[in-house]
Design a protein around this motif. Structure first.
Motif, PDB file in Angstrom:
ATOM      1  N   ILE A  30      -2.697  32.003  -5.012  1.00 47.65           N
ATOM      2  CA  ILE A  30      -1.679  31.797  -6.054  1.00 47.65           C
ATOM      3  C   ILE A  30      -1.933  30.497  -6.826  1.00 47.65           C
ATOM      4  O   ILE A  30      -1.876  30.492  -8.051  1.00 47.65           O
ATOM      5  CB  ILE A  30      -0.260  31.764  -5.441  1.00 47.65           C
ATOM      6  N   LYS A  31      -2.199  29.409  -6.129  1.00 50.25           N
ATOM      7  CA  LYS A  31      -2.401  28.118  -6.801  1.00 50.25           C
ATOM      8  C   LYS A  31      -3.535  28.196  -7.827  1.00 50.25           C
ATOM      9  O   LYS A  31      -3.400  27.743  -8.951  1.00 50.25           O
ATOM     10  CB  LYS A  31      -2.713  27.012  -5.791  1.00 50.25           C
ATOM     11  N   GLU A  32      -4.644  28.781  -7.412  1.00 47.26           N
ATOM     12  CA  GLU A  32      -5.803  28.871  -8.298  1.00 47.26           C
ATOM     13  C   GLU A  32      -5.518  29.783  -9.500  1.00 47.26           C
ATOM     14  O   GLU A  32      -5.912  29.473 -10.624  1.00 47.26           O
ATOM     15  CB  GLU A  32      -7.027  29.386  -7.535  1.00 47.26           C
ATOM     16  N   ALA A  34      -2.520  30.430 -10.796  1.00 50.22           N
ATOM     17  CA  ALA A  34      -1.555  29.729 -11.654  1.00 50.22           C
ATOM     18  C   ALA A  34      -2.246  28.676 -12.517  1.00 50.22           C
ATOM     19  O   ALA A  34      -1.971  28.563 -13.716  1.00 50.22           O
ATOM     20  CB  ALA A  34      -0.457  29.099 -10.799  1.00 50.22           C
ATOM     21  N   GLN A  35      -3.151  27.919 -11.924  1.00 49.99           N
ATOM     22  CA  GLN A  35      -3.900  26.915 -12.691  1.00 49.99           C
ATOM     23  C   GLN A  35      -4.830  27.577 -13.701  1.00 49.99           C
ATOM     24  O   GLN A  35      -4.980  27.105 -14.818  1.00 49.99           O
ATOM     25  CB  GLN A  35      -4.704  26.018 -11.755  1.00 49.99           C
ATOM     26  N   SER A  39       0.257  29.155 -15.553  1.00 52.69           N
ATOM     27  CA  SER A  39       1.475  29.882 -15.223  1.00 52.69           C
ATOM     28  C   SER A  39       2.267  29.125 -14.164  1.00 52.69           C
ATOM     29  O   SER A  39       1.669  28.486 -13.289  1.00 52.69           O
ATOM     30  CB  SER A  39       1.101  31.267 -14.682  1.00 52.69           C
ATOM     31  N   GLU A  41       3.734  28.633 -10.782  1.00 53.60           N
ATOM     32  CA  GLU A  41       3.282  29.221  -9.516  1.00 53.60           C
ATOM     33  C   GLU A  41       4.327  30.125  -8.863  1.00 53.60           C
ATOM     34  O   GLU A  41       4.005  31.226  -8.416  1.00 53.60           O
ATOM     35  CB  GLU A  41       2.903  28.078  -8.569  1.00 53.60           C
ATOM     36  N   HIS A  42       5.575  29.670  -8.777  1.00 48.97           N
ATOM     37  CA  HIS A  42       6.616  30.451  -8.103  1.00 48.97           C
ATOM     38  C   HIS A  42       6.872  31.775  -8.824  1.00 48.97           C
ATOM     39  O   HIS A  42       6.997  32.826  -8.193  1.00 48.97           O
ATOM     40  CB  HIS A  42       7.910  29.625  -8.010  1.00 48.97           C
ATOM     41  N   ALA A  45       3.989  34.153  -8.226  1.00 54.46           N
ATOM     42  CA  ALA A  45       3.985  34.721  -6.872  1.00 54.46           C
ATOM     43  C   ALA A  45       4.824  35.996  -6.824  1.00 54.46           C
ATOM     44  O   ALA A  45       4.412  36.997  -6.218  1.00 54.46           O
ATOM     45  CB  ALA A  45       4.509  33.700  -5.862  1.00 54.46           C
TER      46      ALA A  45
END
Length: 145
Positions: A30-32, A34-35, A39, A41-42, A45
């Protein structure tokens, strides 16, 4: 202006990003993601959980887990993503958002919008997720705003 909801925009960009990373033979977290697509992150997800439940993307739990795609999921049309997130309103809805608009009772833009909508439908149904991957791999397109 966008044809799709903000949620659908994030979903499409996330799916393209996952497809791109899958071409490197890896799962992505998710972190990657989103970056990679700028976007929250939450929010992302929740979108990806939904897409995973609906079989648009695949996921694996654990230390080597993350989201990924296989040859079957890559061949899905873009319309699957849109329908999973926004439903079918883009395929049947009025351009002005009216409930009563139809062939027999058209809104002012009905006939012109119908032509545009049909082109969008054709593109979404005839284009697969995989079709956009080569441009991302070659660096000819971007997923960030």
């Amino acid at each position: 202006m966008s044809v799709f909801s903000k949620t659908c925009e994030y979903a499409m960009r996330a799916v393209f990003f996952i497809a791109y990373k899958t071409s490197e033979d890896k799962k992505v977290g998710i972190k990657e993601i989103a970056q990679g697509i700028n976007s929250p992150e939450h929010f992302l997800a929740k979108i990806l959980q939904d897409l995973s439940r609906k079989g648009i993307v695949l996921s694996a739990k654990g230390p080597n887990g993350g989201f990924y795609m296989d040859s079957i999921t890559l061949k899905q049309p873009l319309s699957n993503i849109v329908e999973a997130i926004d439903g079918d309103k883009i395929f049947v809805g009025c351009g002005l958002g009216l409930n009563y608009c139809s062939e027999s009772n058209p809104c002012p833009i009905h006939h012109e919008f119908k032509k545009i909508r049909n082109d969008i439908i054709k593109m979404l149904k005839n284009t697969t997720i995989e079709d956009f991957n080569e441009d991302l791999i070659l660096g000819n397109s971007t997923l960030k705003k």
